[in-house]
Each structure stands twice: as structure tokens, then as C-alpha cells.
Write an enzyme that holds these catalytic residues in place. Structure first.
Site, PDB file in Angstrom:
ATOM      1  N   ALA A   1      33.372 -76.628   9.519  1.00 33.32           N
ATOM      2  CA  ALA A   1      33.793 -76.834  11.197  1.00 33.32           C
ATOM      3  C   ALA A   1      35.453 -76.453  11.334  1.00 33.32           C
ATOM      4  O   ALA A   1      35.473 -75.537  12.372  1.00 33.32           O
ATOM      5  CB  ALA A   1      33.381 -78.140  11.325  1.00 33.32           C
TER       6      ALA A   1
ATOM      7  N   ARG B   1      27.974 -69.999  16.443  1.00 30.18           N
ATOM      8  CA  ARG B   1      27.381 -71.045  15.900  1.00 30.18           C
ATOM      9  C   ARG B   1      27.220 -72.451  16.793  1.00 30.18           C
ATOM     10  O   ARG B   1      28.328 -72.583  17.454  1.00 30.18           O
ATOM     11  CB  ARG B   1      27.839 -71.479  14.234  1.00 30.18           C
ATOM     12  CG  ARG B   1      27.797 -70.607  13.456  1.00 30.18           C
ATOM     13  CD  ARG B   1      28.243 -70.847  12.068  1.00 30.18           C
ATOM     14  NE  ARG B   1      27.324 -71.987  11.393  1.00 30.18           N
ATOM     15  CZ  ARG B   1      27.548 -72.594   9.984  1.00 30.18           C
ATOM     16  NH1 ARG B   1      28.714 -72.324   9.862  1.00 30.18           N
ATOM     17  NH2 ARG B   1      26.648 -73.103   9.681  1.00 30.18           N
TER      18      ARG B   1
ATOM     19  N   GLN C   1      26.694 -74.293  -0.993  1.00 31.89           N
ATOM     20  CA  GLN C   1      28.272 -74.496  -0.741  1.00 31.89           C
ATOM     21  C   GLN C   1      28.704 -75.593  -1.937  1.00 31.89           C
ATOM     22  O   GLN C   1      30.081 -75.346  -2.007  1.00 31.89           O
ATOM     23  CB  GLN C   1      28.312 -75.096   0.750  1.00 31.89           C
ATOM     24  CG  GLN C   1      28.167 -74.264   1.902  1.00 31.89           C
ATOM     25  CD  GLN C   1      26.922 -74.609   2.505  1.00 31.89           C
ATOM     26  OE1 GLN C   1      25.749 -74.747   1.779  1.00 31.89           O
ATOM     27  NE2 GLN C   1      26.675 -73.980   3.878  1.00 31.89           N
TER      28      GLN C   1
ATOM     29  N   ASP D   1      30.535 -82.068  11.250  1.00 28.06           N
ATOM     30  CA  ASP D   1      30.561 -81.037  12.205  1.00 28.06           C
ATOM     31  C   ASP D   1      30.696 -81.321  13.523  1.00 28.06           C
ATOM     32  O   ASP D   1      31.037 -80.653  14.472  1.00 28.06           O
ATOM     33  CB  ASP D   1      29.316 -79.980  11.871  1.00 28.06           C
ATOM     34  CG  ASP D   1      29.354 -79.105  10.692  1.00 28.06           C
ATOM     35  OD1 ASP D   1      28.974 -79.938   9.616  1.00 28.06           O
ATOM     36  OD2 ASP D   1      29.858 -78.265  10.398  1.00 28.06           O
TER      37      ASP D   1
ATOM     38  N   ASN E   1      26.120 -83.283  10.036  1.00 23.89           N
ATOM     39  CA  ASN E   1      26.901 -82.816   8.994  1.00 23.89           C
ATOM     40  C   ASN E   1      25.805 -81.975   8.108  1.00 23.89           C
ATOM     41  O   ASN E   1      24.752 -81.778   8.592  1.00 23.89           O
ATOM     42  CB  ASN E   1      27.445 -83.907   7.759  1.00 23.89           C
ATOM     43  CG  ASN E   1      28.658 -83.089   7.011  1.00 23.89           C
ATOM     44  OD1 ASN E   1      29.398 -82.448   7.414  1.00 23.89           O
ATOM     45  ND2 ASN E   1      28.238 -83.426   5.710  1.00 23.89           N
ATOM     46  N   LYS E   2      26.163 -81.283   7.086  1.00 24.33           N
ATOM     47  CA  LYS E   2      25.371 -80.336   6.214  1.00 24.33           C
ATOM     48  C   LYS E   2      24.032 -81.162   5.784  1.00 24.33           C
ATOM     49  O   LYS E   2      23.865 -82.224   5.581  1.00 24.33           O
ATOM     50  CB  LYS E   2      25.786 -79.963   5.123  1.00 24.33           C
ATOM     51  CG  LYS E   2      25.190 -78.941   4.321  1.00 24.33           C
ATOM     52  CD  LYS E   2      24.713 -77.851   4.782  1.00 24.33           C
ATOM     53  CE  LYS E   2      25.738 -77.093   5.798  1.00 24.33           C
ATOM     54  NZ  LYS E   2      25.329 -76.293   6.905  1.00 24.33           N
TER      55      LYS E   2
HETATM   56  C1  LIG Z   1      35.046 -79.490   6.709  1.00 20.46           C
HETATM   57  S1  LIG Z   1      33.742 -78.672   6.859  1.00 20.46           S
HETATM   58  C2  LIG Z   1      32.671 -79.377   7.533  1.00 20.46           C
HETATM   59  C3  LIG Z   1      31.063 -79.262   7.389  1.00 20.46           C
HETATM   60  O1  LIG Z   1      30.875 -77.613   7.674  1.00 20.46           O
HETATM   61  C4  LIG Z   1      29.845 -77.398   6.635  1.00 20.46           C
HETATM   62  O2  LIG Z   1      28.798 -76.528   7.250  1.00 20.46           O
HETATM   63  P1  LIG Z   1      28.633 -74.925   7.050  1.00 20.46           P
HETATM   64  O3  LIG Z   1      29.131 -74.582   5.561  1.00 20.46           O
HETATM   65  O4  LIG Z   1      27.268 -74.598   7.524  1.00 20.46           O
HETATM   66  O5  LIG Z   1      29.621 -74.352   8.003  1.00 20.46           O
HETATM   67  C5  LIG Z   1      29.404 -78.578   6.007  1.00 20.46           C
HETATM   68  O6  LIG Z   1      28.600 -79.249   7.280  1.00 20.46           O
HETATM   69  C6  LIG Z   1      30.662 -79.354   5.965  1.00 20.46           C
HETATM   70  O7  LIG Z   1      30.620 -80.684   5.825  1.00 20.46           O
END
Ligand SMILES: CSC[C@H]1O[C@H](OP(=O)(O)O)[C@H](O)[C@@H]1O
Length: 359
Positions: free
Chosen positions: A61, A102, A205, A246, A256-257
């Protein structure tokens, strides 16, 4: 020894910079290829930045908000205008395309709103104002992460085991990380004895990015399958589940994820606590509750393959939401650079962020 006694060695714990402004382009570490290949994507215009955000070259995010701000600077490169308001009118389509990259992480909308605000008020020096604001968004995020590291680590009793999900480290921010920043500070300060990272299907991730970051730091970590989290907690190995966010709503509900909600349910059942760590740029006081958050749906092919190699039979359907919402009632603490909200609810969120406004 507590974290306050251990001077944080930022040369050791804060060396990765996924976003680097180069004056005529934005260099983004290509996170689709980590950890096997360490390679940049050079974005020479704002649409290249929008594509990089959508394609997860850069993700996380705060990182996508920072990247979009530099994307706005790139959009301004080709514009002739007497003042900021005139330039903003010319930039509007490019900023809209950045914002559409996004839907879930509010940091993207928050960063572009800051850019639009300063541009609307800028005079003939609007280019300098624009670049100064993009740099401020980046430097403020790094300072916020270091502050949150200290605030979050202070909540953790020495000798604790923690589980983190997805990637919330230097790769997802301007540096140091949000939840991973708390883990860095907690390890450095002797509070955290064991770190577990869940792999975070389908984009991995956790397995590809968090494991790589912790290896760079020399922090021992144990990778687990997402589905092993409840079994791990049942054995008492986890005292805190520490995650990023997020979008945090006015009542504390947190997007969140995907998989975070499951971890939070298991944590409550097994007596572990849940800590959400995010800068105030992730707090969306204009969205009352989790039902108001748009959950990004990505290409099912991401679920049907690993690293581009198809893993299931042709013709199988897949449902690929990449975020979920953890209700505030399952969250024990929300840590931001402005302070900590324990047992979050609408009243406690408003006490720190003000009612119904953007943070
Ligand atoms: C500090 S990152 C916050 C958040 O972003 C990630 O999603 P993505 O990898 O799809 O951009 C994930 O939800 C993290 O926790």
C-alpha cells in the site's frame, strides 16, 4: 534489553529501496522476479508507473502511493502551464489512470489527493512544488515506519513468537516496513524470539519477499504454508500475529492481504493477539466500515499457476480475491505513527484521527 535500549542499526535493517527517483525516470525493483532476479524496471512516464502498479512490479500500500506520486512528477514533465491549476487540468487524465491502477489500498488515492491539493494552489513554480510533495510523501513514510517500529515493538513481551503474513517490509514502503518494521525493531530490541512467515498464496509475497528481506537482515525466520497457521498457533508458538493493511476504516475494520482474516480468527481462538501496523495514510475515516471497501479481484490465472507455470488442469475455474477484511473486533491493536489504538472501534479511531475525515 528492550527495543528502546537497542539503537536501531538502520544500516543493517533498512537498506532495501524498491523505489528510486532518478530525475528523468523512476527505477522500480521488479518484485515479480524476486528473489531469483534482482532487476529494475525503468518508468519514463506516468502510464509506465500505472502499469507497474497494476502488474505488481511495485506493490504494498505505501509503496504504490509513493510510486504514483513520482508518476505524477513524470506526467508533469511534458506539460507547459503558467500555474499549478492549469497544469493540474492538463495532468488530470494521467492522474486518473494512476489512480485506477489498483482499487483497495487507500494510499494510492491519498497520495494523489495530496498531489492534486498542492498543484491546485501552486503558482509558476508548480514543477518544484510537485517534486517537493512527491519527495515529502516518500520521506514521511520512512519516518513513519521507523516510529511505528518502536511503538509496535513496545507492545511485545520479551521472548515472544510472531507470525506475519504477506510482505510489509522495505519492499512495500519507502523503507524499513510497517509490520516487518515492528518485527525488525522487536528482534533488535530482544522482544521477539521467533519469526514465522506465511507463504501468502497465490502471489507468494511471504515466501518470495518477506523471507528474502529477513535473510538480508540476518533475522532467522520459519516459512509456513498459509493453511498451517492455526495448527502452529494451537501449539502456543505465536503470541502476536503482526500484519500490514491496505485500508483501515473509521471503525477499525481492516482490509489486508487475503488470508489475514483467517489468521485473525485462528489467533482469537488460540489466545494470540493481532496487531495491524500501518501509517495514517492507510487510514480511511471516510469509509465507515469494511463493507465499503472494494476488494481487488485479480486474474484467476494467478491462482492456477506458480511463477507462470500452469499448475492445474485446463478449464478449472478459480476465484481470486487478493484482499479480505478483518473486523475490528478481532484486532487487538492498530499501530500508526500517530499512536496506537487498542481494541479499535469507531470512538477510539475518531479519538486519534478525528471523525469522518481523511486521516
Ligand atoms: C505495507 S504493505 C500493505 C499491504 O499490501 C500488500 O498487498 P499487495 O502485495 O497485493 O500490494 C499486503 O496486503 C500488505 O499487507
Amino acid at each position: 534489553m528492550t527495543f528502546t535500549d537497542a539503537a536501531m542499526d538502520f544500516d543493517r535493517y533498512d537498506r532495501i529501496r524498491p523505489i528510486r527517483w532518478q530525475g528523468d525516470h523512476l527505477a522500480l525493483l521488479d518484485q515479480r522476479k524476486l528473489p531469483f532476479v534482482v532487476e529494475d524496471v525503468a518508468c519514463a512516464d506516468s502510464d509506465a508507473v500505472a502499469r507497474a502498479i497494476h502488474d505488481l512490479v511495485v506493490r504494498g500500500a505505501p509503496a504504490i502511493g509513493i510510486s504514483a506520486a513520482w508518476g505524477a512528477v513524470l506526467a508533469g514533465k511534458g506539460v507547459q502551464a503558467a500555474n499549478g491549476a492549469e497544469a493540474l487540468e492538463r495532468l488530470a487524465p494521467a492522474l486518473d489512470r494512476l489512480q485506477a491502477a489498483r482499487p483497495t489500498a487507500v494510499n494510492l488515492m491519498w497520495a494523489l489527493a495530496r498531489i492534486r491539493r498542492v498543484m491546485a494552489a501552486a503558482g509558476a513554480d508548480w514543477r518544484e512544488v510537485l517534486e517537493r510533495e512527491a519527495r515529502a510523501i516518500e520521506t514521511e513514510d520512512l519516518a513513519a515506519n521507523r516510529r511505528m517500529g518502536a511503538l509496535g515493538a513496545a507492545l511485545i513481551a520479551p521472548g515472544s513468537g510472531v507470525l506475519t503474513h504477506c510482505n510489509t517490509g522495505s519492499l512495500a514502503t519507502a523503507g524499513f516496513g510497517t509490520a516487518l518494521g515492528v518485527i525488525r525493531a522487536g528482534v533488535a530490541g530482544g522482544r521477539i524470539a521467533r519469526v514465522y512467515a506465511s507463504e501468502t498464496r497465490p502471489w507468494l509475497q511471504g515466501a518470495r519477499l518477506t523471507a528474502w528481506e529477513l535473510l538480508q537482515d540476518g533475522i532467522p525466520a520459519t516459512l509456513i504454508a498459509d493453511g498451517a497457521a492455526a495448527h502452529l498457533m494451537k501449539g502456543g508458538a505465536v503470541q502476536w500475529v503482526i500484519v500490514g493493511a491496505d485500508r483501515i476504516c473509521a471503525n477499525g475494520d481492516t482490509a489486508n492481504k487475503i488470508g489475514t482474516y483467517s489468521h485473525a480468527i485462528a489467533a482469537r481462538h488460540h489466545g494470540a493477539k493481532v496487531m495491524v501496523v500501518a501509517p495514517s495514510s492507510t487510514v480511511d475515516m471516510a469509509t465507515p466500515a469494511g463493507e465499503g471497501i472494494e476488494i481487488e479481484m485479480r486474474d484467476p490465472a494467478e491462482l492456477l499457476s506458480v511463477a507462470g507455470t500452469r499448475t492445474v488442469a485446463e478449464g478449472v475455474q478459480a476465484w481470486n480475491p487478493v484482499f479480505d477484511v478483518t473486523p475490528a473486533g478481532l484486532i487487538d491493536a492498530i499501530v500508526t505513527e500517530k499512536g496506537v489504538v487498542e481494541r479499535p472501534d469507531a470512538a477510539r479511531m475518531a479519538a486519534l484521527f478525528g471523525p469522518g475525515s481523511a486521516a
